[in-house]
Design a protein around this motif. Structure first.
Motif, mmCIF file in Angstrom:
data_model
loop_
_atom_site.group_PDB
_atom_site.id
_atom_site.type_symbol
_atom_site.label_atom_id
_atom_site.label_comp_id
_atom_site.label_asym_id
_atom_site.label_seq_id
_atom_site.Cartn_x
_atom_site.Cartn_y
_atom_site.Cartn_z
ATOM 1 N N LEU A 217 0.838 -1.195 0.000
ATOM 2 C CA LEU A 217 0.000 0.000 0.000
ATOM 3 C C LEU A 217 0.876 1.249 0.000
ATOM 4 C CD1 LEU A 217 -2.249 -1.081 3.017
ATOM 5 C CD2 LEU A 217 -2.743 -1.500 0.625
ATOM 6 N N PHE A 218 0.524 2.205 -0.818
ATOM 7 C CA PHE A 218 1.260 3.465 -0.875
ATOM 8 C C PHE A 218 1.090 4.259 0.424
ATOM 9 C CE2 PHE A 218 1.506 8.019 -1.739
ATOM 10 C CZ PHE A 218 2.633 8.135 -2.530
ATOM 11 N N GLY A 219 2.200 4.736 0.969
ATOM 12 C CA GLY A 219 2.149 5.588 2.166
ATOM 13 C C GLY A 219 3.345 6.518 2.180
ATOM 14 N N SER A 220 3.179 7.670 2.800
ATOM 15 C CA SER A 220 4.266 8.662 2.798
ATOM 16 C C SER A 220 4.964 8.794 4.158
ATOM 17 C CB SER A 220 3.716 10.031 2.409
ATOM 18 O OG SER A 220 2.810 10.512 3.412
ATOM 19 N N ASP A 221 4.215 8.679 5.245
ATOM 20 C CA ASP A 221 4.669 9.027 6.598
ATOM 21 C C ASP A 221 4.947 10.523 6.736
ATOM 22 O OD1 ASP A 221 5.010 8.371 9.258
ATOM 23 O OD2 ASP A 221 7.109 7.821 9.050
ATOM 24 N N LEU A 222 4.317 11.340 5.904
ATOM 25 C CA LEU A 222 4.462 12.778 6.097
ATOM 26 C C LEU A 222 3.811 13.199 7.411
ATOM 27 C CD1 LEU A 222 3.959 14.347 2.571
ATOM 28 C CD2 LEU A 222 5.829 14.844 4.162
ATOM 29 N N VAL A 223 4.449 14.148 8.094
ATOM 30 C CA VAL A 223 3.954 14.675 9.364
ATOM 31 C C VAL A 223 3.795 16.183 9.196
ATOM 32 C CG1 VAL A 223 4.433 14.917 11.831
ATOM 33 C CG2 VAL A 223 5.335 12.931 10.582
ATOM 34 N N THR A 224 2.620 16.726 9.530
ATOM 35 C CA THR A 224 2.508 18.185 9.510
ATOM 36 C C THR A 224 3.203 18.739 10.747
ATOM 37 O OG1 THR A 224 0.374 18.033 10.638
ATOM 38 C CG2 THR A 224 0.312 18.234 8.248
ATOM 39 N N ARG A 225 4.040 19.739 10.542
ATOM 40 C CA ARG A 225 4.702 20.401 11.674
ATOM 41 C C ARG A 225 4.642 21.902 11.465
ATOM 42 N NH1 ARG A 225 6.564 16.614 14.799
ATOM 43 N NH2 ARG A 225 7.610 14.767 13.975
ATOM 44 N N HIS A 226 4.554 22.593 12.587
ATOM 45 C CA HIS A 226 4.387 24.041 12.511
ATOM 46 C C HIS A 226 5.568 24.674 11.766
ATOM 47 C CE1 HIS A 226 1.550 26.997 13.821
ATOM 48 N NE2 HIS A 226 2.535 27.844 14.048
#
Ligand SMILES: [Zn+2]
Length: 343
Positions: free
Chosen positions: A266-275
């Protein structure tokens, strides 16, 4: 004496991310099964989960990330976020987001009931996936993937209708040579899989997703053994730096594995939004993920990777796996859609 200014971590090669002529995929929108889209606020700790929401909490980073995702044809995104972030995210983004509830303990001594309360909160928010994070560095907090309170949480979640569980077991091989050298404290890399196998055997009627290519993309033969033994196990492609660094040197083996088990990735990025993150941070991860899986692009990775080299600007090679179109279609959206539809 001259001062060397380190290039930004999201673009150490000065690449033009608008260059996407090597992208081949033109199918239905891509689904990102592994991300951490959250509200952000200036007081967030740099490398830990955010604290309680304050009046300064903002959706701006989530908006930025989702806009970037759209430019890479990534539509639906599953996020692991604190339970109290779900309502504001859902109100703003609607069906574009799906939710995955991580069941953790903050300290080793936290009562099991706290974990069950957290589960209840996530279930009340109608999460579709439950996550157990069990990296070696969580062992001293008792975060074993098969800790008794996690097994009980899995039982309760399953009884409430959850059909997908995600686990983080393992970590890069290189960390076992650098940060996890104390095997008595962290366990060896093979030790990380004992608890996972226990869960796979105890819960054969739900789907398990091993995050970050099962935590062992360095050993495609091990991943194959797991896929063969456990038909309810899948892997996601997230943790972009790790995948670029370790898939590239063995891309033929990884390609062969994904082609033999096309419905298990499955496609996944593990991107995390950070300030305060710049737009190009989000761009870099989606650009590298798509480049890695769907193209035969070869060159220096544009992402800084301290696990490859501490010297600024020295990033590893990125060698595209160039998956066949039918496999890409499954990995990019169809596998996730099939699994999520079973709820
Ligand atoms: Zn993650």
């Amino acid at each position: 004496m001259s001062t060397v200014i380190a290039p930004p971590e999201h673009n150490v090669t000065g690449i033009d991310y608008a260059e996407r002529g090597h992208f081949r995929y033109t199918g239905p929108p891509i689904l990102d099964i592994h991300s951490h889209v959250m509200l952000t606020q200036p007081t967030d700790p740099p490398n830990a989960p955010p604290g309680p929401l304050t009046a300064e909490a903002s959706l701006a980073q989530a908006e930025l990330m989702l806009k970037v995702a759209t430019s890479f044809a990534v539509d639906r995104i599953y996020t692991m976020c604190p339970a109290e972030h779900i309502a504001p995210l859902r109100e703003r983004f609607g069906d574009r987001l799906g939710f995955n509830g991580p069941i953790n303990k903050k300290t080793k001594d936290e009562p099991d009931d706290e974990a069950y309360r957290l589960l209840d909160h996530f279930l009340a928010e109608r999460v579709e996936i439950i996550k157990f994070w069990a990296a070696p560095r969580g062992r001293d907090r008792g975060l074993f993937v098969d800790a008794p309170w996690r097994i009980e949480a899995a039982r309760r979640a399953r009884a409430a209708g959850v059909r997908i569980f995600m686990v983080h077991v393992g970590d890069p091989d290189v960390w076992f040579r650098t940060v996890y050298t104390d095997a008595a404290k962290f366990g060896t890399k093979p030790d990380q899989y004992v608890g996972l196998i226990r869960l796979l055997e105890e819960f054969p009627d739900v789907t398990w997703i091993g995050a970050h290519m099962g935590g062992d993309v360095e050993h495609p033969d091990h991943l194959e053994e797991l896929l063969q033994c456990y038909p309810h196990l899948c892997f996601d492609t997230s943790a972009t730096k790790w995948q670029v660094r370790e898939v590239s040197p063995r891309r033929d083996a990884v390609r062969a594995l994904m082609c033999r088990y096309p419905d298990r990735f499955l496609f996944g990025s593990d991107l995390v939004t950070r300030h305060g993150l710049p737009r190009e941070h989000y761009v870099s991860r989606y650009w590298c993920q798509r480049t890695l899986w769907e193209s035969a692009w070869e060159g220096q990775s544009p992402m800084a990777d301290p696990d490859h080299s501490k010297t600024p600007g020295e990033s590893p090679p990125l060698c595209g796996v160039n998956l066949p179109a039918n496999v890409l279609d499954l990995v990019y959206h169809a596998n996730a859609e099939r699994l999520l539809a079973t709820r």
